[in-house]
Scaffold this motif. Structure first.
Motif, PDB file in Angstrom:
ATOM      1  N   MET A  18      12.434  20.913   0.151  1.00 57.98           N
ATOM      2  CA  MET A  18      11.162  20.117   0.646  1.00 57.98           C
ATOM      3  C   MET A  18      11.372  18.717   0.283  1.00 57.98           C
ATOM      4  SD  MET A  18       8.324  21.353  -2.216  1.00 57.98           S
ATOM      5  CE  MET A  18       8.704  23.118  -1.602  1.00 57.98           C
ATOM      6  N   SER A  19      10.571  17.903   0.579  1.00 62.82           N
ATOM      7  CA  SER A  19      10.721  16.406   0.232  1.00 62.82           C
ATOM      8  C   SER A  19      10.170  15.848  -1.170  1.00 62.82           C
ATOM      9  CB  SER A  19       9.607  15.445   0.987  1.00 62.82           C
ATOM     10  OG  SER A  19       8.367  15.803   0.551  1.00 62.82           O
ATOM     11  N   ASP A  20      10.808  14.813  -1.725  1.00 67.86           N
ATOM     12  CA  ASP A  20      10.489  14.552  -3.101  1.00 67.86           C
ATOM     13  C   ASP A  20       9.025  14.175  -3.335  1.00 67.86           C
ATOM     14  OD1 ASP A  20      10.434  12.194  -1.530  1.00 67.86           O
ATOM     15  OD2 ASP A  20      12.016  11.117  -2.670  1.00 67.86           O
ATOM     16  N   GLU A  21       8.429  13.957  -2.200  1.00 72.58           N
ATOM     17  CA  GLU A  21       6.961  14.027  -2.479  1.00 72.58           C
ATOM     18  C   GLU A  21       6.137  15.187  -2.791  1.00 72.58           C
ATOM     19  OE1 GLU A  21       8.288  12.727   0.139  1.00 72.58           O
ATOM     20  OE2 GLU A  21       8.041  10.464   0.093  1.00 72.58           O
ATOM     21  N   ASP A  22       6.800  16.241  -2.502  1.00 74.32           N
ATOM     22  CA  ASP A  22       6.180  17.556  -2.616  1.00 74.32           C
ATOM     23  C   ASP A  22       6.776  18.379  -3.770  1.00 74.32           C
ATOM     24  OD1 ASP A  22       4.676  17.261  -0.059  1.00 74.32           O
ATOM     25  OD2 ASP A  22       5.935  18.389   1.022  1.00 74.32           O
TER      26      ASP A  22
END
Length: 366
Positions: free
Chosen positions: A208-212
């Motif tokens: 997943m993304s680093d935001e998640d």
């Protein structure tokens, strides 16, 4: 004991980025299918805090951690089992591994194309599983053709083999991986000779993304993958491969501080490595001393002479006994002198089953 987990998945899901992070090596990871033509093999240390504590007590000149191999295998596509893409070649690479790390895309990014145009992690998993099932079905059907006549004449062993193969054929035709088929210990032992792809244990890696990544549960794609994995009794680990690649260039203290800022205690990579290690029933024993402290990999259920043979074949051939104490006892008493005084160093013979965390000195004569 060289054991390997193959990193598989559709193109552009983050496999090569993950591999770069695992091995801290720069493998080709471009934004197009089939960027990885040949499998890349990397050896990674298995993180073990016990070794760090052992080193503090013995101050060795050399420290060797136990290791695990990961193989980066190029992206599979629909039709791989029939040779689409570079399917046959890739499937043969998977066949040589002991376990599978199935990377699944759990992020949206318009700049990174998806081979099917949209992100749908369960669909992606099913594509890979289907191709592996079809490849295994071909193997099973071919084998049935060889033993069917012998089974009809009740030739010794042939009928039993035919019965097992028919059970597998029915499961694979229904899209059920061999690892999910209920088999006896004898049947499982028999299957080892076929190296069936879907018999290999699987870890699903939700990229997943680093935001998640600080809160994976908020990612609905991850929730879908987790539910699928739980349904078949497999592990599911959330990672951000891009962030892990950045972390791999940091030293231990920098990495720890970076993760702490995100509220994460252990990196996703450490989770994958540990999960892959234990998925295969691997354990660790230690040899210690001022010249060298070393961790050794063995399979759960091995006896002392077999573990001695991992160090050197002569150790197993001439095995006399093993002097053993536990890691926990070492942490309590701190020195071997104190361990002896408290009767914590044991002499074990040929029937001793090694335990994870044993610290051992093998006596042998050849």
């Amino acid at each position: 004991m060289a054991l390997t987990a193959g990193i598989v998945g559709l193109p552009n899901v983050g496999k090569s980025t993950l591999f770069n992070a695992i091995t801290n090596s720069q493998v080709l990871a471009e934004n197009y299918p089939f960027a990885t033509i040949n499998p890349n093999v990397g050896v990674v240390e298995v993180p073990d805090e016990r070794m760090d504590e052992i080193v503090k007590l013995f101050h060795p000149k050399k420290t060797i951690y136990t290791t695990f191999e990961f193989t980066d295998i190029a992206g599979l596509v629909k039709g791989a089992s029939k040779g689409e893409g570079l399917g046959n070649q890739f499937l043969s690479h998977i066949r040589q591994t002991d376990a599978i790390c199935h990377v699944v895309r759990c992020f949206d990014d318009p700049d990174i194309m998806h081979v099917d145009g949209t992100v749908d992690p369960v669909r992606d998993i099913e594509v890979i599983n289907y191709e592996l099932c079809i490849a295994d079905l071909d193997t099973v059907v071919n084998r049935i053709g060889r033993v069917e006549r012998k089974a009809q004449t009740k030739e010794k062993g042939a009928l039993e083999e035919y019965t097992i193969l028919k059970k597998l054929k029915e499961a694979l035709e229904a899209g059920t991986p061999v690892r999910l088929v209920e088999l006896s210990d004898n049947e499982k032992e028999y299957l080892k000779g076929f190296s069936l792809l879907t018999a290999k244990p699987v870890i699903y890696v939700a990229n997943m993304s680093d935001e998640d990544i600080a809160d994976p549960s908020s990612n609905h794609y991850y929730q879908e993958v987790k539910k699928f994995a739980e349904g078949e009794g497999s592990a599911c680990i959330a990672i951000c491969a891009r962030m892990e690649e950045e972390l791999s260039g940091m030293d231990k203290e920098e990495k720890k501080a970076f993760l702490a800022d995100l509220g994460i205690t252990r990196s996703g990579l450490e989770e994958i490595i540990q999960a892959a290690y234990h998925l295969l029933g691997l354990r660790t024993f230690f040899t210690v001393g001022e010249p060298e402290c070393r961790a050794w990999t063995y399979r759960d259920g091995m006896k002392a002479p077999q573990c001695a043979g991992i160090i050197h074949t002569d150790f197993e051939k001439g095995f006399i006994r093993a002097e053993i104490y536990s890691y926990d006892d070492l942490m309590e008493y701190k020195t071997e002198v104190a361990l002896k005084e408290h009767g914590k160093i044991r002499l074990e013979g040929k029937e001793y089953l090694m335990q994870d965390g044993d610290i051992v000195f093998f006596r042998f004569n050849v």
